[in-house]
Write a protein that holds these residues in place. Structure first.
Motif, PDB file in Angstrom:
ATOM      1  N   PRO A  43     -20.237  17.526 -48.440  1.00 10.40           N
ATOM      2  CA  PRO A  43     -19.827  18.076 -49.986  1.00 10.40           C
ATOM      3  C   PRO A  43     -21.390  18.313 -51.051  1.00 10.40           C
ATOM      4  O   PRO A  43     -21.195  18.988 -51.695  1.00 10.40           O
ATOM      5  N   THR A  44     -22.313  17.535 -50.815  1.00 11.91           N
ATOM      6  CA  THR A  44     -23.545  17.864 -51.462  1.00 11.91           C
ATOM      7  C   THR A  44     -24.851  18.723 -50.799  1.00 11.91           C
ATOM      8  O   THR A  44     -25.705  18.834 -51.287  1.00 11.91           O
ATOM      9  N   GLY A  45     -23.950  19.340 -49.742  1.00 14.84           N
ATOM     10  CA  GLY A  45     -24.949  20.330 -49.094  1.00 14.84           C
ATOM     11  C   GLY A  45     -25.897  19.934 -48.039  1.00 14.84           C
ATOM     12  O   GLY A  45     -26.783  20.633 -47.302  1.00 14.84           O
ATOM     13  N   ARG A  46     -25.790  18.674 -47.501  1.00 15.03           N
ATOM     14  CA  ARG A  46     -26.598  18.260 -46.370  1.00 15.03           C
ATOM     15  C   ARG A  46     -26.192  18.610 -44.874  1.00 15.03           C
ATOM     16  O   ARG A  46     -24.840  18.748 -45.049  1.00 15.03           O
ATOM     17  N   PRO A  47     -27.098  18.828 -44.267  1.00 12.22           N
ATOM     18  CA  PRO A  47     -26.465  19.043 -42.904  1.00 12.22           C
ATOM     19  C   PRO A  47     -25.756  18.164 -42.224  1.00 12.22           C
ATOM     20  O   PRO A  47     -25.913  16.846 -42.595  1.00 12.22           O
ATOM     21  N   VAL A  48     -24.755  18.464 -41.342  1.00  3.94           N
ATOM     22  CA  VAL A  48     -23.761  17.394 -40.804  1.00  3.94           C
ATOM     23  C   VAL A  48     -24.375  16.781 -39.442  1.00  3.94           C
ATOM     24  O   VAL A  48     -24.438  17.937 -38.830  1.00  3.94           O
ATOM     25  N   THR A  49     -24.474  15.669 -39.159  1.00  8.49           N
ATOM     26  CA  THR A  49     -24.699  15.285 -37.722  1.00  8.49           C
ATOM     27  C   THR A  49     -23.307  14.950 -36.933  1.00  8.49           C
ATOM     28  O   THR A  49     -22.894  13.891 -37.391  1.00  8.49           O
ATOM     29  N   GLU A  50     -23.129  15.721 -35.886  1.00 13.49           N
ATOM     30  CA  GLU A  50     -21.760  15.404 -35.271  1.00 13.49           C
ATOM     31  C   GLU A  50     -22.109  14.351 -34.439  1.00 13.49           C
ATOM     32  O   GLU A  50     -23.182  14.327 -33.470  1.00 13.49           O
ATOM     33  N   VAL A  51     -21.425  13.077 -34.197  1.00 12.70           N
ATOM     34  CA  VAL A  51     -21.630  12.011 -33.353  1.00 12.70           C
ATOM     35  C   VAL A  51     -20.342  11.676 -32.658  1.00 12.70           C
ATOM     36  O   VAL A  51     -19.305  11.585 -33.365  1.00 12.70           O
ATOM     37  N   ALA A  52     -20.348  11.206 -31.456  1.00 11.03           N
ATOM     38  CA  ALA A  52     -19.382  11.112 -30.339  1.00 11.03           C
ATOM     39  C   ALA A  52     -19.370   9.554 -30.506  1.00 11.03           C
ATOM     40  O   ALA A  52     -20.249   8.945 -29.910  1.00 11.03           O
TER      41      ALA A  52
END
Ligand SMILES: Nc1nc2c([nH]c(=O)n2[C@@H]2O[C@H](COP(=O)(O)OP(=O)(O)OP(=O)(O)O)[C@@H](O)[C@H]2O)c(=O)[nH]1
Length: 145
Positions: A15-24
Motif C-alpha cells: 500500500p505504500t509502494g514498496r515491492p512485495v517479496t512473495e514467501v512460501a
C-alpha cells in the motif's frame, strides 16, 4: 513504460509502494498435533528468531514448488501433501513480505537442519522465543483452528 510491461501490477506493490517479496511458508503438522518451528540461521535478517520453515519464491515459481524446494534445502525432506491455508502481509524494515502459509501434512525423508539451524516440534502455546513478528498472528490462527 507501463507497470504491466515492466512485469509489475498492483499486487506487486505494498500500500505504500514498496515491492512485495512473495514467501512460501510451511506449517508442518506432526501426527500428534505439534508444529515445526525453525531458528533463522546466522547472517540472515532476524538471525536467531524462530519461524516456520520456508523462503522466497524464485521467478516463475508457484507457492507449492517454492515450498517443496525450501523444505528440501532447509530440512532434507520431500513434500508430498500440503494445502494453502492463510496469506498474511508484513511490513519489515528490510522488506515488505507476502507470506503464503500452507499446512503440510505429508512428507518423506528424515528431517534434519541442513543449514545448521535448530528446529523444534512445539505444542501450543509454543515455548521457543523470540518469534518472528509475522509468525505471531499465525500461532493465534492455529490456536483458533
Ligand atoms: N520462512 C519464513 N519466513 C518468514 C516467516 N515470517 C516472516 O515474516 N518471514 C519473512 O519472510 C522472508 C523469508 O525470507 P528468507 O530469508 O527466509 O528466504 P530465503 O531462504 O529465500 O532467503 P535467502 O535466499 O535470501 O537467504 C524474510 O523476510 C522473513 O523475515 C516465517 O514464519 N517463515
Amino acid at each position: 513504460m507501463t507497470a504491466k510491461s515492466s512485469g509489475l501490477d498492483a499486487a506487486d506493490r505494498s500500500p505504500t509502494g514498496r515491492p512485495v517479496t512473495e514467501v512460501a511458508v510451511g506449517v508442518l503438522v506432526s501426527p500428534d498435533g505439534r508444529y515445526l518451528l525453525a531458528q533463522r540461521p546466522a547472517g540472515k535478517p532476524y538471525e536467531g528468531y524462530w519461524e516456520f520453515p520456508g523462503g522466497k519464491l524464485e521467478a516463475g515459481e508457484t507457492v507449492e514448488a517454492a515450498l517443496a524446494r525450501e523444505l528440501h534445502e532447509e530440512l532434507g525432506i520431500v513434500l508430498t501433501d500440503c494445502h494453502r491455508w492463510h496469506t498474511l502481509e508484513h511490513d519489515y524494515p528490510h522488506a515488505y513480505v507476502r507470506l503464503h502459509f500452507c499446512k503440510v501434512t505429508g512428507w518423506t525423508g528424515e528431517l534434519h537442519g541442513r543449514e545448521g539451524q535448530a528446529f523444534s516440534w512445539e505444542h501450543l502455546p509454543v515455548q521457543v522465543a523470540p518469534l518472528l513478528p509475522a509468525a505471531i498472528p499465525v500461532l493465534e490462527l492455529l490456536a483458533a483452528d
